[in-house]
Design a protein around this motif. Structure first.
Motif, short mmCIF file in Angstrom:
data_model
loop_
_atom_site.label_atom_id
_atom_site.label_comp_id
_atom_site.label_asym_id
_atom_site.label_seq_id
_atom_site.Cartn_x
_atom_site.Cartn_y
_atom_site.Cartn_z
N ALA A 56 -5.37 4.54 4.99
CA ALA A 56 -4.16 4.14 5.72
C ALA A 56 -3.24 3.31 4.84
CB ALA A 56 -4.52 3.37 6.99
N TRP A 57 -1.95 3.55 5.01
CA TRP A 57 -0.91 2.82 4.30
C TRP A 57 0.06 2.24 5.32
CZ3 TRP A 57 -3.07 7.37 3.12
CH2 TRP A 57 -3.59 7.56 1.84
N VAL A 58 0.52 1.03 5.09
CA VAL A 58 1.52 0.40 5.94
C VAL A 58 2.75 0.13 5.07
CG1 VAL A 58 2.11 -1.59 7.36
CG2 VAL A 58 -0.23 -0.68 7.40
N ARG B 102 0.84 5.08 8.15
CA ARG B 102 0.39 6.46 7.97
C ARG B 102 -1.11 6.44 7.66
NH1 ARG B 102 1.76 10.10 2.74
NH2 ARG B 102 0.47 8.46 1.85
N SER B 103 -1.89 7.18 8.43
CA SER B 103 -3.32 7.26 8.15
C SER B 103 -3.74 8.71 7.99
CB SER B 103 -4.14 6.60 9.27
OG SER B 103 -4.03 7.33 10.47
N VAL B 104 -4.72 8.93 7.14
CA VAL B 104 -5.24 10.26 6.85
C VAL B 104 -6.71 10.27 7.20
CG1 VAL B 104 -5.72 11.93 5.02
CG2 VAL B 104 -3.57 10.64 5.01
N GLN B 105 -7.11 11.23 8.04
CA GLN B 105 -8.51 11.31 8.45
C GLN B 105 -8.98 12.75 8.42
OE1 GLN B 105 -9.80 8.93 11.74
NE2 GLN B 105 -11.29 10.47 12.41
N LEU B 106 -10.13 12.99 7.77
CA LEU B 106 -10.76 14.29 7.81
C LEU B 106 -11.66 14.38 9.03
CD1 LEU B 106 -11.87 15.06 4.14
CD2 LEU B 106 -9.76 15.70 5.30
N GLY C 8 9.36 5.15 -2.50
CA GLY C 8 8.63 4.73 -1.32
C GLY C 8 7.52 3.73 -1.55
N PRO C 9 6.72 3.85 -2.62
CA PRO C 9 5.65 2.87 -2.83
C PRO C 9 6.14 1.43 -2.97
CG PRO C 9 5.20 4.84 -4.10
CD PRO C 9 6.59 5.00 -3.54
N SER C 10 7.42 1.23 -3.29
CA SER C 10 7.94 -0.13 -3.38
C SER C 10 7.96 -0.81 -2.01
CB SER C 10 9.35 -0.14 -3.99
OG SER C 10 10.27 0.49 -3.12
N ARG C 11 7.86 -0.02 -0.95
CA ARG C 11 7.86 -0.56 0.42
C ARG C 11 6.44 -0.69 0.98
NH1 ARG C 11 11.95 3.00 -0.43
NH2 ARG C 11 14.03 2.01 -0.34
N LEU C 12 5.45 -0.43 0.15
CA LEU C 12 4.06 -0.46 0.60
C LEU C 12 3.60 -1.90 0.82
CD1 LEU C 12 1.46 1.10 1.17
CD2 LEU C 12 0.96 1.01 -1.28
N GLU C 13 3.19 -2.17 2.04
CA GLU C 13 2.70 -3.50 2.39
C GLU C 13 1.20 -3.61 2.19
OE1 GLU C 13 1.75 -5.54 6.58
OE2 GLU C 13 3.88 -5.09 6.31
N SER C 14 0.44 -2.57 2.55
CA SER C 14 -1.01 -2.63 2.41
C SER C 14 -1.61 -1.24 2.38
CB SER C 14 -1.64 -3.43 3.55
OG SER C 14 -1.51 -2.74 4.78
N PHE C 15 -2.80 -1.18 1.85
CA PHE C 15 -3.62 0.03 1.85
C PHE C 15 -5.00 -0.34 2.34
CE2 PHE C 15 -5.73 3.83 0.69
CZ PHE C 15 -6.92 3.48 0.10
N SER C 16 -5.60 0.55 3.11
CA SER C 16 -6.99 0.33 3.53
C SER C 16 -7.73 1.66 3.55
CB SER C 16 -7.07 -0.33 4.91
OG SER C 16 -6.53 0.52 5.90
N ARG C 17 -9.03 1.59 3.38
CA ARG C 17 -9.85 2.78 3.46
C ARG C 17 -11.09 2.49 4.29
NH1 ARG C 17 -14.64 4.73 3.28
NH2 ARG C 17 -15.21 4.26 1.14
N GLY C 18 -11.14 3.09 5.46
CA GLY C 18 -12.33 3.02 6.30
C GLY C 18 -12.72 4.43 6.64
N ARG C 19 -12.83 4.75 7.92
CA ARG C 19 -13.05 6.15 8.27
C ARG C 19 -11.80 6.97 7.97
NH1 ARG C 19 -13.24 3.88 13.74
NH2 ARG C 19 -11.16 3.99 14.64
N ALA C 20 -10.67 6.28 7.81
CA ALA C 20 -9.42 6.92 7.39
C ALA C 20 -8.87 6.13 6.21
CB ALA C 20 -8.41 6.93 8.54
#
Length: 786
Positions: free
Chosen positions: A186-188, A198-202, A172-184
């Motif tokens: 997120a991976w595209v 997909r975004s992860v937020q506490l 799956g990571p071979s299809r990763l376009e971007s990663f970001s970290r803000g309040r969550a």
């Protein structure tokens, strides 16, 4: 200890635009080019530079360029990757989210779990301790035309498994376009049929995580049914431990329904629910997950994880987009997941904007203060008493009144709890510099209430929550933080009712002495403080493993006595308006101790004049105590200059600063031992015993950059040149928070606990350390105060 966590005994910046609540760090250089610098250092003519070998920025190779970064209501660092490339830089870069309770989520930017602490929810069952890994990961895949023969599944996840070497599986990571970290975080992901975010937020103030999926049709996905499946992997284990399939009979499923279920094990339960989507029970065990970072630390590094089933959502032909929310937590919070997300976003934005405004981030270098303020917020947590129930943080980020005993500070993520020493080193930067006086008061109240025999807790045990008192400096740092609180405009009535009595009790305890292994006492002859035995480690240089004390500094340690002298005089000033006689007595005691300090600690032969690190007791031939000086060149002497009341004359202050800068200063921290010393260890690596041996014998600590920079200014009377030189001391570590300098092995938006003493200086230890951020923030504000 540095291995298994301590709480478990086992210039200008280019390309920046600023505003009061929004600062943009513009598109930077390619992170694939580690030689490109975004730094223009300010170098006073009289100040030495950091050795060139130590100023190298070891940036993460993200395989692409840094996108626009927003800083204000959140900190977001985005990396664009080439299609189909799994960057080793992203695999080695970590992210962290916190919930204000001591719980957190963390992982690698590539989405591949690499250590036991990489999980989507680690919950604090007794905030801020009692932490358990609830939701370890999600196995995500896109199924194209799920009802047709020969179903095609496109994997979006990736893991390391024992026996597969460096291979990541699935791909799956071979299809990763971007990663970001803000309040969550997120991976595209991009596939021929759909683009999946997909975004992860506490959720702040809750032991809850929300994973949000958005599926958008593209290319070959037009007109074809699509299904996104998300399979949770859980462990419900102590967050320091690992589990195997032999635990299978201890797991059970409850309340299984169309939208989710409850998973239980040994009295711990997790509720998983989706919105909208559907849940299908399908219990499985996944085997042999391999954690490469744990393996590098020579720790157990393989575990099995339990999956109760899978969540899914369908896109019928003609639907362009669909969204799935999965929530996991210790309890079902009820209500709409979407509404809860919206409320959390609003509250978190208001909270962060308020903090940034309080730090005057509209000033010059606003991006620095903004980034440091956001980093600082993650360490401030609620502390619940024995009878405390659920805790929720209010919209302003302050713990609510119901069921909470106070506020505390997590020393570092992922493994530390709230430590007394770290808390009171950090409190002025994390809370006072950011205008959080109410939370500072509550933190001071918590530790003052746990005072025993005049001592402040060194830590609260992760498992039992009981306070432990094996420290000599936590009480002294408490005095300094209490005085700083009232100097910053804190509640004077609280000072008189709680803080002043606590501080005076500490002084009285030190004067009369404490027996046993602590052996803390003021020497009646010279009024200096002695502490410990050859079997103890009571100062911040506290590494001990398998019965070996790696830096035995018992007796009269230089920084302990600098804290004692400055604390007496600072406390004298704080109580002067209420009790002039007591204030005069404290000041006289401090002056006497200062005279003894100059006589006993000055080493005129050491590096052209500096301070001894420690005076060790032994019996003389006459049967009296003799004090043997330790001439090791260590950074502890800098506190005799950096603290508000130095016992040294100006010339001696400048000599100490010179020695520390020339012998110990690096771009990423201050080394704990002179490299010419035969005991010096320049690499922090190997098993836990080897790492503990290097922990205070060469390893560089970012938190010491703050005291060094402050000492530079104090030794020169806060002149303009000294402020510029102090900025030069801090600038390299500050730059690691900017997008062009996120380091390989570092954590996005945070400052690590330690670095290797030798170049290349890799970030090590905790990926995010409270006092590393706090002291940088506090002294940066001091520099900018003009």
């Amino acid at each position: 200890m540095s291995g298994v966590p301590r709480g478990v005994k086992p210039r200008t910046v280019e390309g920046i635009e600023g505003g009061a609540t929004g600062v943009a760090i513009l598109k930077g250089p390619s992170m694939a080019n580690p030689t490109m610098s975004r730094r223009t250092p300010v170098k006073p003519a009289s100040s030495p530079t950091v050795p060139a070998a130590n100023v190298q920025a070891h940036r993460a190779d993200a395989g692409g360029e840094v996108d626009r970064v927003g800083l204000g209501s959140e900190l977001a660092l985005s990396y664009r990757m080439k299609a189909g490339v799994l960057s080793s830089g992203l695999a080695e870069t970590e992210w962290l989210l916190t919930n204000g309770l001591g719980g957190f989520a963390m992982g690698s930017a590539a989405g591949v779990p690499l250590r036991r602490y990489h999980a989507l929810l680690i919950a604090a069952t007794r905030p801020p301790v009692g932490r358990v890994a609830v939701l370890n990961a999600m196995v995500d895949r896109l199924v194209i035309d799920p009802d047709a023969a020969g179903v095609k599944a496109v994997e979006l996840s990736g893991f390391r498994f024992a026996g597969l070497g460096d291979r990541v599986h699935p791909d799956g990571p071979s299809r990763l376009e971007s990663f970001s970290r803000g309040r969550a975080a997120a991976w595209v992901y991009t596939t021929p049929a759909a683009r999946i975010t997909r975004s992860v937020q506490l959720m702040r103030g809750e032991n809850t995580v929300t994973i949000e999926y958005t599926v958008e049709r593209v290319g070959t996905g037009t007109g074809v049914p699509l299904r996104l499946t998300a399979r949770p992997l859980v462990s419900l284990r102590d967050f320091h431990g690992l589990i195997r399939r032999t635990w299978a009979d201890r797991f059970s499923l409850r309340d299984v329904g169309a939208r989710g279920l409850r998973v239980e094990r040994d009295g711990i339960s997790a509720v998983l629910r989706s919105e909208p989507g559907k849940f299908r029970a399908d219990p499985q065990w996944w085997h042999d997950f391999f954690y490469a970072i744990d393996a590098d630390r020579r720790q157990d590094c393989v575990e099995d994880l339990y999956s109760p089933g899978e969540f899914s959502i369908d896109l019928a032909p003609g639907e362009a987009c669909s969204r799935l929310l999965v929530r996991a937590g210790l309890e079902d919070q009820g209500g709409s997941i979407d509404d809860e997300l919206a409320r959390d976003h609003k509250a978190r934005r208001r909270h962060i904007e308020g903090l940034i405004a309080a730090t005057n981030a509209a000033r010059a270098h606003a991006c620095v203060l903004g980034a440091l303020t956001i980093a600082a917020d993650g360490f401030v947590v609620a502390r619940v008493g024995e009878k405390g129930k659920g805790v929720r943080l209010g919209e302003a980020g302050n713990p609510g009144e119901a069921g909470r005993a106070g506020v505390s500070i997590i020393a570092g993520y992922p493994w530390f709890g709230d430590w007394g020493r770290d808390t009171f080193v950090s409190l002025p930067g994390l809370l006072l510099a950011t205008g959080r006086l109410d939370e500072a008061r509550e933190t001071l109240r918590v530790f003052a209430a746990h005072r025993r025999n005049g001592l402040i807790p060194n830590l609260f045990n992760e498992h039992t929550g009981e306070a432990e008192y094996n420290t000599v400096d936590a009480p002294l740092w408490f005095i300094h933080s209490a005085c700083a609180y009232v100097e910053a405009g804190g509640d004077r009535a609280f000072w008189k009712s709680d803080l002043a009595p606590a501080c005076l009790d500490i002084v009285a305890t030190f004067r009369r002495g404490i027996g046993g292994e602590a052996n803390i006492a003021m020497d009646p002859f010279d009024k200096l403080v002695t502490a410990g035995t050859s079997a103890t480690q009571l100062t911040w240089m506290d590494a001990r493993r398998d019965g070996v004390v790696f830096t035995p500094r018992f007796g009269k340690a230089v920084e302990i006595n600098a804290l004692w002298i400055s604390g007496l005089r600072r406390l004298s000033g704080a109580i002067g308006r209420d009790d002039s006689q007591a204030a005069a007595n404290l000041n006289d005691l401090g002056e006497t101790a200062a005279r003894s300090f100059r006589k006993s600690f000055w080493n005129e032969h050491g590096a052209g004049g500096c301070l001894y690190d420690c005076l060790t007791p032994s019996e003389s031939s006459a049967g009296q105590v003799a004090w043997t000086p330790d001439g090791s060149i260590r950074p502890n002497q800098i506190f005799a200059v950096s603290l508000p009341h130095s016992p040294l004359a100006s010339e001696a202050q400048r000599a100490v600063v010179r020695v520390v800068k020339e012998r110990l200063w690096t771009a990423r921290g201050v080394r704990t031992l002179d490299p010419v010393d035969p005991r010096y260890r320049g690499r922090y690596e190997g098993d836990l015993f080897q790492r503990d041996g290097a922990y205070h014998n060469g390893t560089a600590w970012p938190w010491l950059l703050g005291p060094l920079a402050e000492a530079v200014m104090r030794a020169e009377g806060f002149s303009a040149a000294s402020r510029a030189e102090a900025r030069q001391v801090l600038m390299p570590i500050v730059e690691t928070l900017t997008p062009g300098a996120v380091e390989r092995g570092g954590c996005v938006g945070q400052i690590a606990e330690i670095y290797d003493g030798d170049a290349p200086q890799r970030p090590q230890g905790c990926v995010a350390q409270a006092w590393s951020v706090a002291e940088t923030l506090r002294v940066w504000r001091m520099i900018e105060a003009g």
